[in-house]
Design a protein around this motif. Structure first.
Motif, short mmCIF file in Angstrom:
data_model
loop_
_atom_site.label_atom_id
_atom_site.label_comp_id
_atom_site.label_asym_id
_atom_site.label_seq_id
_atom_site.Cartn_x
_atom_site.Cartn_y
_atom_site.Cartn_z
N GLN A 61 113.66 -34.10 62.80
CA GLN A 61 112.94 -33.14 63.62
C GLN A 61 112.08 -33.86 64.67
N ALA A 64 114.32 -34.73 67.45
CA ALA A 64 114.67 -33.53 68.23
C ALA A 64 113.53 -33.14 69.17
N VAL A 65 112.30 -33.23 68.69
CA VAL A 65 111.15 -32.91 69.55
C VAL A 65 111.04 -33.95 70.66
N ARG A 66 111.24 -35.22 70.32
CA ARG A 66 111.23 -36.28 71.33
C ARG A 66 112.28 -36.01 72.41
N ASP A 67 113.47 -35.61 72.00
CA ASP A 67 114.54 -35.33 72.96
C ASP A 67 114.20 -34.14 73.85
N GLU A 68 113.48 -33.18 73.29
CA GLU A 68 113.07 -31.99 74.05
C GLU A 68 111.98 -32.35 75.06
N ASP A 69 110.94 -33.05 74.59
CA ASP A 69 109.81 -33.38 75.47
C ASP A 69 108.98 -34.48 74.82
N TRP A 70 109.07 -35.69 75.36
CA TRP A 70 108.38 -36.86 74.81
C TRP A 70 106.88 -36.61 74.66
N GLN A 92 113.07 -24.53 68.93
CA GLN A 92 112.60 -25.84 68.49
C GLN A 92 111.53 -25.68 67.42
N LYS A 93 111.23 -26.77 66.78
CA LYS A 93 110.22 -26.77 65.73
C LYS A 93 108.84 -26.84 66.37
N ASN A 160 110.81 -43.49 74.04
CA ASN A 160 110.97 -42.59 75.17
C ASN A 160 111.99 -43.19 76.10
#
Length: 161
Positions: A61, A64-70, A92-93, A160
């Motif tokens: 997770q 996934a959050v990193r991929d969405e927005d660092w 997203q989580k 990142n």
């Protein structure tokens, strides 16, 4: 002269039966104890395995959050506990402060740590320069087992890119 010696065997069969029953009971109790210990070990292993799954899920997770927005990961306070909560209306989580209780047994959370690099660009524990494009994520799960708190921690670096 007839010497007839009479042997008194009365009760000898009863003693043999009692011995066989005693040995049988001891064997049965030994097998029962072995099975009980094996079952308890299997339950403890299942707790550990489930906790490891939850910890690795938190790491996934985090990626996934990193991929969405660092900035959602890099903006977390270093050393503070955070958890992921799912909301079906949001794909997203959501990251919230504190640990989350999972299935009534486990508390799961992540913490972040700054990563330092030396002059040769190697990661070092102390004495380096903070690299703003990498974080160490520590994913944790704890649970109570036989009155003692058990914990599993797995760490990885998020970059990142």
């Amino acid at each position: 002269m007839n010497n007839h010696i009479k042997k008194n065997n009365a009760g000898f069969g009863l003693i043999e039966i009692l011995l066989v029953v005693g040995v049988g009971m001891a064997t049965f109790l030994g097998i029962e104890q072995y099975l009980n210990l094996s079952l308890n070990a299997a339950i403890r292993d299942s707790y550990q395995t489930e906790a490891l799954y939850l910890v690795k899920s938190n790491l996934e997770q985090s990626r996934a959050v990193r991929d969405e927005d660092w900035t959602l990961i890099s903006g977390l306070t270093i050393g503070s506990r955070y958890s992921f909560l799912s909301d079906e209306s949001i794909p997203q989580k959501i990251i919230t402060k504190g640990g989350a209780e999972v299935e009534g047994r486990y508390t799961v959370w992540i913490t972040t740590s700054a990563v330092q690099r030396d002059a040769e660009d190697n990661i070092v524990s102390v004495g380096g320069t903070v690299d703003a494009d990498i974080l160490k994520i520590n994913s944790n799960a704890s649970w109570l087992e036989n009155g003692a708190t058990k914990q599993v921690t797995v760490s990885e670096y998020l970059v990142n890119f």
